[in-house]
Design a protein around this motif. Structure first.
Motif, PDB file in Angstrom:
ATOM      1  N   HIS A 178      17.589 -34.440 -40.168  1.00  0.00           N
ATOM      2  CA  HIS A 178      16.609 -34.085 -39.151  1.00  0.00           C
ATOM      3  C   HIS A 178      16.671 -35.114 -38.023  1.00  0.00           C
ATOM      4  CE1 HIS A 178      13.636 -31.520 -41.792  1.00  0.00           C
ATOM      5  NE2 HIS A 178      14.854 -31.000 -41.716  1.00  0.00           N
ATOM      6  N   ASP A 179      16.890 -34.664 -36.819  1.00  0.00           N
ATOM      7  CA  ASP A 179      16.839 -35.557 -35.660  1.00  0.00           C
ATOM      8  C   ASP A 179      15.392 -35.702 -35.223  1.00  0.00           C
ATOM      9  OD1 ASP A 179      19.592 -35.956 -35.587  1.00  0.00           O
ATOM     10  OD2 ASP A 179      19.924 -34.177 -34.365  1.00  0.00           O
ATOM     11  N   SER A 180      14.603 -36.290 -36.111  1.00  0.00           N
ATOM     12  CA  SER A 180      13.167 -36.398 -35.862  1.00  0.00           C
ATOM     13  C   SER A 180      12.602 -37.555 -36.654  1.00  0.00           C
ATOM     14  CB  SER A 180      12.440 -35.105 -36.257  1.00  0.00           C
ATOM     15  OG  SER A 180      12.496 -34.915 -37.669  1.00  0.00           O
ATOM     16  N   ASN A 181      11.428 -38.002 -36.253  1.00  0.00           N
ATOM     17  CA  ASN A 181      10.661 -38.964 -37.011  1.00  0.00           C
ATOM     18  C   ASN A 181      10.243 -38.350 -38.339  1.00  0.00           C
ATOM     19  OD1 ASN A 181       7.799 -40.273 -37.682  1.00  0.00           O
ATOM     20  ND2 ASN A 181       8.878 -41.706 -36.354  1.00  0.00           N
ATOM     21  N   SER A 185       8.823 -34.247 -39.950  1.00  0.00           N
ATOM     22  CA  SER A 185       9.376 -33.488 -41.075  1.00  0.00           C
ATOM     23  C   SER A 185       8.294 -33.211 -42.120  1.00  0.00           C
ATOM     24  CB  SER A 185      10.535 -34.262 -41.709  1.00  0.00           C
ATOM     25  OG  SER A 185      11.585 -34.462 -40.781  1.00  0.00           O
ATOM     26  N   VAL A 186       7.456 -34.222 -42.403  1.00  0.00           N
ATOM     27  CA  VAL A 186       6.370 -34.055 -43.359  1.00  0.00           C
ATOM     28  C   VAL A 186       5.330 -33.076 -42.837  1.00  0.00           C
ATOM     29  CG1 VAL A 186       4.403 -35.242 -44.421  1.00  0.00           C
ATOM     30  CG2 VAL A 186       6.676 -36.283 -44.497  1.00  0.00           C
ATOM     31  N   GLU A 187       4.996 -33.159 -41.558  1.00  0.00           N
ATOM     32  CA  GLU A 187       4.004 -32.261 -40.969  1.00  0.00           C
ATOM     33  C   GLU A 187       4.465 -30.809 -41.032  1.00  0.00           C
ATOM     34  OE1 GLU A 187       2.682 -35.663 -37.738  1.00  0.00           O
ATOM     35  OE2 GLU A 187       3.470 -33.757 -37.029  1.00  0.00           O
ATOM     36  N   ASN A 188       5.717 -30.594 -40.703  1.00  0.00           N
ATOM     37  CA  ASN A 188       6.264 -29.241 -40.737  1.00  0.00           C
ATOM     38  C   ASN A 188       6.197 -28.658 -42.142  1.00  0.00           C
ATOM     39  OD1 ASN A 188       8.013 -27.050 -39.377  1.00  0.00           O
ATOM     40  ND2 ASN A 188       9.268 -27.655 -41.119  1.00  0.00           N
ATOM     41  N   ASP A 313      14.003 -25.044 -40.206  1.00  0.00           N
ATOM     42  CA  ASP A 313      13.158 -26.223 -40.037  1.00  0.00           C
ATOM     43  C   ASP A 313      13.906 -27.350 -39.324  1.00  0.00           C
ATOM     44  OD1 ASP A 313      10.825 -25.209 -41.190  1.00  0.00           O
ATOM     45  OD2 ASP A 313      11.438 -25.776 -43.214  1.00  0.00           O
ATOM     46  N   GLU A 314      15.183 -27.485 -39.628  1.00  0.00           N
ATOM     47  CA  GLU A 314      15.985 -28.527 -38.976  1.00  0.00           C
ATOM     48  C   GLU A 314      15.952 -28.378 -37.455  1.00  0.00           C
ATOM     49  OE1 GLU A 314      20.699 -29.927 -38.682  1.00  0.00           O
ATOM     50  OE2 GLU A 314      20.117 -28.187 -39.887  1.00  0.00           O
ATOM     51  N   VAL A 315      16.052 -27.157 -36.984  1.00  0.00           N
ATOM     52  CA  VAL A 315      16.059 -26.902 -35.542  1.00  0.00           C
ATOM     53  C   VAL A 315      14.705 -27.231 -34.926  1.00  0.00           C
ATOM     54  CG1 VAL A 315      16.236 -25.099 -33.777  1.00  0.00           C
ATOM     55  CG2 VAL A 315      17.888 -25.186 -35.655  1.00  0.00           C
ATOM     56  N   VAL A 316      13.619 -26.749 -35.534  1.00  0.00           N
ATOM     57  CA  VAL A 316      12.316 -26.900 -34.878  1.00  0.00           C
ATOM     58  C   VAL A 316      11.849 -28.354 -34.847  1.00  0.00           C
ATOM     59  CG1 VAL A 316      11.603 -24.529 -35.293  1.00  0.00           C
ATOM     60  CG2 VAL A 316      11.012 -26.284 -36.976  1.00  0.00           C
TER      61      VAL A 316
END
Length: 363
Positions: A178-181, A185-188, A313-316
């Motif tokens: 995931h290119d995210s904090n 990822s947990v919130e999603n 989910d990876e995209v969003v």
């Protein structure tokens, strides 16, 4: 910061907050390393990374489990790599310092009395370790409360799906970058408000019924419960008569980053959101079965999930991370709705408040 206000963008996009998360959350929380069956015999071991700290767990001769920092006490080289079976001693690959399974130094090649080296006084650095619901957890905080103290109701709920979770069989695992904090990822994961749009052709079609789906905060956990769909063609081959709860779906998250997820038919996964950097997370999911499901069926579901729900989910989350870095972004209010239904962000709000508590910002 008011407890009904979403977290500001700085918590996701400023590296200093990632350093705070590391020190105040991940180095003080229980982290899942493996299932007990993966270190079933004396000398079996498994390594794990808690952000940038490497650790390992190993089965002792007396049947207990030991956990150590994965560094030699001489020059810091890793003692072991990956996983392995039947270690009788632990030998550092750098200078061959040799340790007993109990962590005590047995031998330092070439040392003499004048070196002032006493094997009796040198031990691998130990870590808190605990078994919970058939899984091995570690905590770098020596003063942490026992994991099971506040999770008894959670444990009983898991036992309603799998009466003896130690008998679960590990089958396979995969990871999605995931290119995210990690918090995104947990919130999603902890809201299904996005499910009808993002997962319209996967999760909500042929897997779960959205009607009756609930998200309920409980202490340091969030419980997601639903039912398997029977009105559409099934996304995978699940037997709703396999066990008393074979028709149920349950995803039970524990702060800060692990969830035990029970799929219809007896499939089981451990989900972990592993922080790598302020804008990088590894979403790892490890698949198990109760033993009466063919391995190829579990593997097929893993690949299907990764290609559908996982890929969606990876995209969003990656797009949200980019959006939060915009100078124009300000978080909108929570959508709570009926408070616990599929279209509620009550789980998101609960996570934010647990996060604030962990950082000491709850007032």
């Amino acid at each position: 910061m008011p407890r009904d206000t979403p977290l500001a963008a700085r918590y996701y996009v400023e590296p200093e907050y990632f350093e705070r998360d590391k020190e105040q959350i991940f180095f003080r929380s229980w982290q899942c390393v493996c299932h007990v069956s993966e270190i079933a015999e004396p000398g079996d071991y498994k390594t794990f990374a808690i952000v940038d700290e490497d650790v390992f767990v190993i089965r002792a001769q007396d049947g207990g489990i030991k956990a150590y920092y994965n560094i030699c006490r001489h020059r810091g080289h890793p003692i072991v790599e990956g996983s392995g079976k039947g270690k009788r001693v632990l030998v550092c690959p750098y200078h061959a310092w040799t340790y007993e399974i109990n962590g005590r130094l047995r031998r330092a090649p070439g040392s003499v009395e004048s070196d002032g080296l006493s094997c009796d006084q040198i031990n691998l650095r130990t870590i808190r370790v605990e078994e919970f619901c058939g899984f091995v957890f570690v905590n770098l905080d020596e003063d942490a409360a026992p994991m099971g103290e506040e999770l008894e109701e959670y444990r009983q709920n898991m036992l309603s799906f799998h009466p003896d979770p130690t008998k679960l069989k590990f089958v396979c695992e995969t990871e999605i970058a995931h290119d995210s904090n990690w918090k995104l990822s947990v919130e999603n994961y902890n809201e299904c408000y996005h499910c009808p749009t993002v997962h319209a052709s996967s999760l909500t079609h042929g897997v779960l019924e959205m009607e009756g789906y609930t998200t309920i905060p409980k202490g340091k956990t969030i419980w997601h419960d639903g039912k398997a769909q029977t009105r559409n063609e099934k996304q995978y081959d699940y037997d709703l008569t396999a066990s008393p709860r074979a028709g149920d779906y349950g995803a039970y998250w524990i702060f800060p980053n692990v969830s035990m997820c029970c799929y219809p038919g007896g499939y089981f996964t451990i989900r972990q959101f592993l922080p790598i950097a302020w804008n990088k997370t590894v979403y790892r999911y490890r698949w198990f079965s109760s033993g009466d499901i063919a391995d190829e069926d579990v593997i097929a579901l893993m690949h299907k999930h990764k290609a559908t729900t996982g890929a969606e989910d990876e995209v969003v989350v990656s797009k949200i991370q980019k959006g939060m870095q915009s100078r124009a972004f300000e978080p909108g209010p929570y959508v709570i709705g009926d408070g616990c239904g599929a279209m509620s962000e009550v789980g998101l709000r609960h996570f934010h408040n647990l996060y604030r508590d962990a950082l000491g910002e709850s007032k």
